[in-house]
Design a protein around this motif. Structure first.
Motif, PDB file in Angstrom:
ATOM      1  N   VAL A  11     -44.164 -10.864   1.152  1.00 10.74           N
ATOM      2  CA  VAL A  11     -44.957 -12.199   1.402  1.00 10.74           C
ATOM      3  C   VAL A  11     -44.755 -13.120   0.280  1.00 10.74           C
ATOM      4  CG1 VAL A  11     -46.921 -13.237   1.729  1.00 10.74           C
ATOM      5  CG2 VAL A  11     -46.419 -11.103   2.945  1.00 10.74           C
ATOM      6  N   VAL A  12     -44.855 -12.416  -0.870  1.00  7.85           N
ATOM      7  CA  VAL A  12     -44.768 -13.504  -2.275  1.00  7.85           C
ATOM      8  C   VAL A  12     -43.368 -14.122  -2.238  1.00  7.85           C
ATOM      9  CG1 VAL A  12     -44.705 -13.274  -4.781  1.00  7.85           C
ATOM     10  CG2 VAL A  12     -46.902 -12.506  -3.492  1.00  7.85           C
ATOM     11  N   ASP A  13     -42.483 -13.122  -2.095  1.00  9.99           N
ATOM     12  CA  ASP A  13     -40.765 -13.444  -2.333  1.00  9.99           C
ATOM     13  C   ASP A  13     -40.555 -14.498  -1.553  1.00  9.99           C
ATOM     14  OD1 ASP A  13     -38.304 -13.075  -3.774  1.00  9.99           O
ATOM     15  OD2 ASP A  13     -37.538 -12.420  -1.679  1.00  9.99           O
ATOM     16  N   TYR A  14     -40.759 -14.537  -0.003  1.00 13.12           N
ATOM     17  CA  TYR A  14     -40.683 -15.242   0.971  1.00 13.12           C
ATOM     18  C   TYR A  14     -41.243 -16.520   0.734  1.00 13.12           C
ATOM     19  CZ  TYR A  14     -39.760 -17.414   5.530  1.00 13.12           C
ATOM     20  OH  TYR A  14     -39.471 -18.214   6.569  1.00 13.12           O
ATOM     21  N   ALA A  15     -42.476 -16.778   0.329  1.00 10.35           N
ATOM     22  CA  ALA A  15     -43.429 -17.820   0.112  1.00 10.35           C
ATOM     23  C   ALA A  15     -42.830 -18.664  -0.986  1.00 10.35           C
ATOM     24  CB  ALA A  15     -44.817 -17.439  -0.025  1.00 10.35           C
ATOM     25  N   ARG A  16     -42.372 -17.898  -2.066  1.00  7.71           N
ATOM     26  CA  ARG A  16     -42.006 -18.542  -3.233  1.00  7.71           C
ATOM     27  C   ARG A  16     -40.597 -19.191  -3.099  1.00  7.71           C
ATOM     28  NH1 ARG A  16     -40.378 -15.331  -8.742  1.00  7.71           N
ATOM     29  NH2 ARG A  16     -40.059 -17.339 -10.187  1.00  7.71           N
ATOM     30  N   GLN A  17     -39.632 -18.635  -2.213  1.00 10.77           N
ATOM     31  CA  GLN A  17     -38.604 -19.202  -1.881  1.00 10.77           C
ATOM     32  C   GLN A  17     -38.676 -20.398  -1.166  1.00 10.77           C
ATOM     33  OE1 GLN A  17     -35.449 -16.365  -0.505  1.00 10.77           O
ATOM     34  NE2 GLN A  17     -36.223 -14.841  -1.833  1.00 10.77           N
ATOM     35  N   GLN A  18     -39.511 -20.489  -0.037  1.00 12.18           N
ATOM     36  CA  GLN A  18     -39.418 -21.384   0.830  1.00 12.18           C
ATOM     37  C   GLN A  18     -40.289 -22.586   0.313  1.00 12.18           C
ATOM     38  OE1 GLN A  18     -38.077 -21.536   4.025  1.00 12.18           O
ATOM     39  NE2 GLN A  18     -37.295 -19.474   3.469  1.00 12.18           N
ATOM     40  N   LEU A  19     -41.267 -22.574  -0.582  1.00 10.34           N
ATOM     41  CA  LEU A  19     -41.835 -23.444  -1.238  1.00 10.34           C
ATOM     42  C   LEU A  19     -41.414 -23.825  -2.528  1.00 10.34           C
ATOM     43  CD1 LEU A  19     -45.329 -22.689   0.229  1.00 10.34           C
ATOM     44  CD2 LEU A  19     -43.758 -24.591   0.960  1.00 10.34           C
ATOM     45  N   GLY A  20     -40.314 -23.107  -2.923  1.00  8.93           N
ATOM     46  CA  GLY A  20     -39.759 -23.659  -4.412  1.00  8.93           C
ATOM     47  C   GLY A  20     -40.659 -23.408  -5.511  1.00  8.93           C
ATOM     48  N   ALA A  21     -41.756 -22.445  -5.434  1.00  6.27           N
ATOM     49  CA  ALA A  21     -42.497 -22.408  -6.561  1.00  6.27           C
ATOM     50  C   ALA A  21     -42.062 -21.560  -7.542  1.00  6.27           C
ATOM     51  CB  ALA A  21     -43.797 -21.230  -6.113  1.00  6.27           C
ATOM     52  N   ASP A  22     -42.542 -21.859  -8.831  1.00  7.67           N
ATOM     53  CA  ASP A  22     -42.207 -21.088 -10.212  1.00  7.67           C
ATOM     54  C   ASP A  22     -42.715 -19.802 -10.225  1.00  7.67           C
ATOM     55  OD1 ASP A  22     -40.383 -23.436 -11.017  1.00  7.67           O
ATOM     56  OD2 ASP A  22     -42.427 -24.697 -11.250  1.00  7.67           O
ATOM     57  N   HIS A  23     -43.944 -19.797  -9.958  1.00  5.11           N
ATOM     58  CA  HIS A  23     -44.498 -18.358 -10.081  1.00  5.11           C
ATOM     59  C   HIS A  23     -45.535 -18.149  -8.706  1.00  5.11           C
ATOM     60  CE1 HIS A  23     -43.611 -19.141 -14.176  1.00  5.11           C
ATOM     61  NE2 HIS A  23     -44.206 -20.177 -14.246  1.00  5.11           N
ATOM     62  N   ALA A  24     -45.719 -16.969  -8.310  1.00  6.82           N
ATOM     63  CA  ALA A  24     -46.528 -16.266  -7.386  1.00  6.82           C
ATOM     64  C   ALA A  24     -47.344 -15.034  -7.441  1.00  6.82           C
ATOM     65  CB  ALA A  24     -45.561 -16.580  -5.856  1.00  6.82           C
ATOM     66  N   GLY A  25     -48.168 -14.783  -6.780  1.00  6.27           N
ATOM     67  CA  GLY A  25     -48.675 -13.602  -6.614  1.00  6.27           C
ATOM     68  C   GLY A  25     -49.915 -13.466  -5.369  1.00  6.27           C
ATOM     69  N   ILE A  26     -50.409 -12.493  -5.379  1.00  3.40           N
ATOM     70  CA  ILE A  26     -51.358 -12.468  -4.200  1.00  3.40           C
ATOM     71  C   ILE A  26     -52.662 -11.792  -5.023  1.00  3.40           C
ATOM     72  CG2 ILE A  26     -52.207 -10.718  -2.437  1.00  3.40           C
ATOM     73  CD1 ILE A  26     -49.718 -11.369  -1.029  1.00  3.40           C
ATOM     74  N   THR A  27     -53.760 -12.380  -4.615  1.00  3.35           N
ATOM     75  CA  THR A  27     -55.097 -11.806  -5.136  1.00  3.35           C
ATOM     76  C   THR A  27     -55.968 -11.080  -4.129  1.00  3.35           C
ATOM     77  OG1 THR A  27     -55.434 -13.578  -6.691  1.00  3.35           O
ATOM     78  CG2 THR A  27     -57.369 -12.563  -5.775  1.00  3.35           C
TER      79      THR A  27
END
Length: 253
Positions: A30-46
């Motif tokens: 989920v994190v990898d897909y969301a980061r790629q699609q929205l171009g985020a620099d950093h991501a994670g899940i809480t």
């Protein structure tokens, strides 16, 4: 991305999520897909754990853990609020955002310009699992399509995580029952007890020493003896860690 392309990609993602071997891999997908699609620099899940505590999982960078740690410490922030309130919080420019007066300046000082916390909620809307957290180094404007995508993604992600965590919980319960049965067998053999008496000993020892029954059984099977002072600790991988100072304790009937 067209609606048909997005639908196909989400369908493939959902398939991967449900094929993931455990909840950790599900979250990482989920994190990898969301980061790629929205171009985020950093991501994670809480994730919201027992007792309402928040836990950061599959962070892409150490800065994600620090940003989440500060939110937990200060009791505010987009991901903190998203997890607890079950809503999506977005900040296009943290330097000018007054909603989190303690956390936002700290995030900016760490080089973060904007953030999005998208709630992970089960299909009933009653169980809050946590939040998908995305961070950008520069301020940015979020389109309505991007926010709709984040909402759609987290709905699929929440369903997959619930399924994965449920399976893991069932497996843990089955393994726990197996260990308790093995521990009973050890006590029965060593002390001439029947099955009910052996379980009563385990239960009484568990209550008297404030040790979970499953953990007590795990250590008894591992060490072939009850811990002297009721000392049971955990390794970082979740398994039971032996207290080297523990010795045998007589079984009281």
């Amino acid at each position: 991305m067209s609606d048909s392309t997005l639908a196909r990609e989400l369908a493939l993602l959902v398939e991967r999520l449900h094929q993931a071997p455990d909840s950790g891999q599900t979250a990482a997908e989920v994190v990898d897909y969301a980061r790629q699609q929205l171009g985020a620099d950093h991501a994670g899940i809480t994730l919201i754990k027992g007792g309402g505590q928040l836990q950061t999982v599959v962070p892409t960078d150490p800065i994600v853990e620090e940003l989440d740690r500060l939110q937990n410490q200060l009791g505010e922030g987009p991901c903190h609020d998203s997890a607890y309130e079950g809503e999506t919080f977005v900040s296009q420019d943290l330097a000018a955002d007054s909603r989190w007066p303690l956390w936002a300046p700290r995030a900016v000082s760490l080089g973060i310009g904007s953030a999005l916390g998208a709630a992970l909620v089960d299909k009933t809307g009653e169980r809050r699992l946590g939040s998908l957290n995305l961070f950008w180094q520069q301020p940015r404007v979020f389109s309505s399509d991007e926010l709709a995508f984040a909402h759609l993604l987290t709905r699929h992600a929440a369903l997959a995580l619930v399924a994965s965590l449920t399976v893991e919980g069932l497996n843990l319960a089955l393994d726990g029952r197996k260990r308790i049965g093995q521990a009973q067998g050890i006590l029965m053999e060593r002390h001439g007890l029947d099955e009910d008496q052996a379980f009563a000993v385990l239960k009484r020892y568990s209550q008297d020493h404030n040790i979970k029954l499953r953990e007590l059984a795990e250590q008894l099977v591992q060490d072939r003896q009850l811990p002297r002072n009721g000392s049971v600790s955990r390794r970082h991988n979740g398994s039971i860690d032996r207290d080297e100072s523990a010795g045998a304790e007589p079984v009281a009937l």
